[in-house]
Write a protein that holds these residues in place. Structure first.
Motif, PDB file in Angstrom:
ATOM      1  N   ALA A 197      -8.601 -55.856 -21.802  1.00  0.00           N
ATOM      2  CA  ALA A 197      -9.880 -56.525 -21.577  1.00  0.00           C
ATOM      3  C   ALA A 197     -10.788 -56.266 -22.768  1.00  0.00           C
ATOM      4  CB  ALA A 197     -10.537 -56.019 -20.295  1.00  0.00           C
ATOM      5  N   SER A 198     -11.746 -57.126 -22.947  1.00  0.00           N
ATOM      6  CA  SER A 198     -12.723 -56.938 -24.019  1.00  0.00           C
ATOM      7  C   SER A 198     -14.089 -56.677 -23.406  1.00  0.00           C
ATOM      8  CB  SER A 198     -12.789 -58.164 -24.925  1.00  0.00           C
ATOM      9  OG  SER A 198     -13.417 -59.246 -24.250  1.00  0.00           O
ATOM     10  N   ARG A 199     -14.929 -56.005 -24.183  1.00  0.00           N
ATOM     11  CA  ARG A 199     -16.335 -55.841 -23.817  1.00  0.00           C
ATOM     12  C   ARG A 199     -17.133 -56.782 -24.716  1.00  0.00           C
ATOM     13  NH1 ARG A 199     -17.774 -50.621 -25.662  1.00  0.00           N
ATOM     14  NH2 ARG A 199     -15.720 -50.337 -26.592  1.00  0.00           N
ATOM     15  N   GLY A 200     -17.890 -57.654 -24.100  1.00  0.00           N
ATOM     16  CA  GLY A 200     -18.715 -58.572 -24.873  1.00  0.00           C
ATOM     17  C   GLY A 200     -20.137 -58.048 -24.925  1.00  0.00           C
ATOM     18  N   LEU A 201     -20.440 -57.243 -25.950  1.00  0.00           N
ATOM     19  CA  LEU A 201     -21.767 -56.637 -26.041  1.00  0.00           C
ATOM     20  C   LEU A 201     -22.771 -57.689 -26.503  1.00  0.00           C
ATOM     21  CD1 LEU A 201     -23.728 -54.315 -25.949  1.00  0.00           C
ATOM     22  CD2 LEU A 201     -22.844 -53.515 -28.155  1.00  0.00           C
ATOM     23  N   HIS A 202     -23.582 -58.163 -25.566  1.00  0.00           N
ATOM     24  CA  HIS A 202     -24.606 -59.162 -25.843  1.00  0.00           C
ATOM     25  C   HIS A 202     -25.948 -58.464 -26.022  1.00  0.00           C
ATOM     26  CE1 HIS A 202     -21.452 -61.649 -24.260  1.00  0.00           C
ATOM     27  NE2 HIS A 202     -22.181 -62.746 -24.293  1.00  0.00           N
TER      28      HIS A 202
END
Length: 482
Positions: A396-401
């Motif tokens: 999984a990826s973390r999408g740091l917005h």
């Protein structure tokens, strides 16, 4: 107890669109015994407490509580000792106030042969607080909870709990053996309000002799699909030991240049002009290879270059050049376990406001593209720029917005709050839950979880903090406190 106006003002400050949230007072315990006394008194007098470690949770509310009227318990002001260091078994035991800068300096003094995974957040933030908020990093020890071992916790009812082998008085394996006998309780104290953690063990990793970074520039937004596909293959086969990041153009530039317009969002034409001016693209892809010598990293680096450049769309930037470019060196520092203050400069890009959201998504190219397009569509519709740093660490990826805004502009604050809610609701609909949420949105986000989950966490709250004195509403966990 500190109730001075200046103190209340300092602890009330928030970078979130909801504005400041003043506490009733601030306490500075110096020991676990002090914390226990504070909790016992809070139960006796029905005073809600809000414990913080360093209070540097940038983009998530800093030191503020989920609700107004708490007494802040600032653990890190006086409880800032490295309690134990073992250079044979490679671990430390820290109090809440130990910062990334402090721990890094300590390890350098010990010979710099060991390192602790860090974040790209403030160097005066700390590993204990970051771990408890489910933070993560970029090296082989990027899973901060996975590399913690053994907690000491003052529960909401005033009892002191030592998890794992720490439950056996005199155990020499408290911070070595993660599981021990019986249920594993450590996870209860991540993103909860059940207790106050006063110490934690951290497993360290050997500092590699050679850290060889790689960087690739991809020109277009939709290239994220190809990037994610390549990154998955490199991560799941173990070729790249670090996280692989795909850093968006504005995320990279926000810490380096003044905001290049009077109002946002920045147009695609202006973004392309910035690409040409600063030698970047829509995405900066980065990671690192570890080895005992440069010869031992060469083969892996060759594979990485071949895969990312196969389509002909990417431009390679070697390690030596990246080390001279501040917007790239940020990543080199984090892959090396070095705290950096460079990235947090982005907070001032639009005047000091920032909201961080970190949705999780499957590491599949088509999903990454859909996710990116969803974020851009919603943020653009609310008149906001898109600043994303995707962190590919495995399946999984973390999408740091990072939603950057001017907190002095109330109309803009309202748009940011609406955009944050719209993003979280759309991610939930698509099945991409947000894992870290600002203090002023935690109740709303928790309301999207099912009734069984919410019921169980509230039952645990009632058992461990029956009077609801610890940070009511934190992470959306209900409290019996009126």
């Amino acid at each position: 107890m500190d109730t001075h106006d200046s103190t209340i003002h300092n602890y009330a400050r928030s970078e979130l669109p909801s504005g400041d949230r003043p506490p009733r007072a601030v306490l500075y315990p110096g020991s676990t015994a002090d914390v226990q006394t504070i909790v016992q008194l809070a139960n006796r007098h029905q005073v809600p407490l809000h414990p913080i470690s360093t209070g540097r949770n940038v983009g998530l509310g800093g030191a503020i509580a989920a609700q107004a009227g708490n007494v802040v318990v600032h653990l890190g002001r006086r409880m800032n000792r490295i309690i134990h260091f073992d250079d044979v078994l490679n671990y430390v035991v820290v109090e809440p106030g130990v910062t990334y800068d402090q721990l890094n300096a300590f390890l350098v003094e010990q010979g710099d042969s060991l390192m602790c995974d860090t974040t790209s957040g403030p160097p005066d933030g700390g590993p204990l607080g970051n771990t408890l908020d489910k933070g993560a990093g970029y090296t082989m020890a990027a899973d901060h909870f996975g590399n913690s071992c053994g907690l000491e916790v003052v529960l909401g009812d005033g009892r002191i709990l030592r998890t794992g082998d720490g439950a056996l008085p005199g155990a020499h394996t408290w911070h070595l053996s993660k599981y021990g006998l019986g249920p594993v309780l450590d996870g209860l104290f991540l993103q909860s309000n059940y207790g106050i953690v006063t110490r934690m063990g951290i497993w360290l990793q050997a500092r590699p002799k050679v850290i060889q970074s790689f960087f690739f520039i991809f020109p277009e937004d939709d290239d994220i699909e190809e990037i994610a596909e390549v990154a998955r293959g490199l991560k799941l086969t173990g070729i790249v030991p670090t996280a692989i990041k795909a850093t968006g153009d504005l995320y990279a530039l926000a810490s380096q240049i003044p905001y290049p317009a009077d109002v946002g969002p920045l147009s695609d034409d202006l973004r392309k002009a910035l690409h040409r001016e600063h030698g970047i693209g829509s995405w900066i892809v980065s990671g690192a290879i570890y080895g005992a010598a440069e010869s031992s990293t060469a083969k892996s680096l060759e594979i990485v270059r071949e895969r990312f450049m196969k389509s002909g769309r990417a431009r390679y930037i070697p390690h030596a050049e990246a080390a001279e470019r501040p917007e790239l060196k940020i990543h080199l520092d984090t892959y090396s376990g070095r705290p950096t203050a460079e990235e947090t400069k982005m907070v001032e890009w639009r005047g000091g406001g920032i909201v961080s959201l970190t949705p999780a998504t499957p590491l599949v190219g088509a999903v990454a593209k859909q996710h990116m397009q969803t974020s851009r569509r919603i943020l653009s519709a609310h008149g906001l720029d898109t600043c994303i740093d995707y962190i590919f660490a495995g399946r999984a990826s973390r999408g740091l917005h990072s939603i950057l805004f001017d907190p002095r502009n109330r109309e803009e604050c309202a748009r940011v709050a609406d955009a944050s809610r719209a993003l979280r609701r759309e991610y939930a609909r698509l099945g991409y839950p947000v894992g870290r949420v600002p203090a002023d949105a935690q109740v709303d986000e928790m309301s999207q979880r099912d009734g069984v989950f919410r019921g169980v966490i509230e039952e645990i709250k009632a058992a461990l903090d029956p009077n609801g004195v610890l940070s009511p509403g934190r992470y959306g966990i209900a409290s019996s406190h009126p």
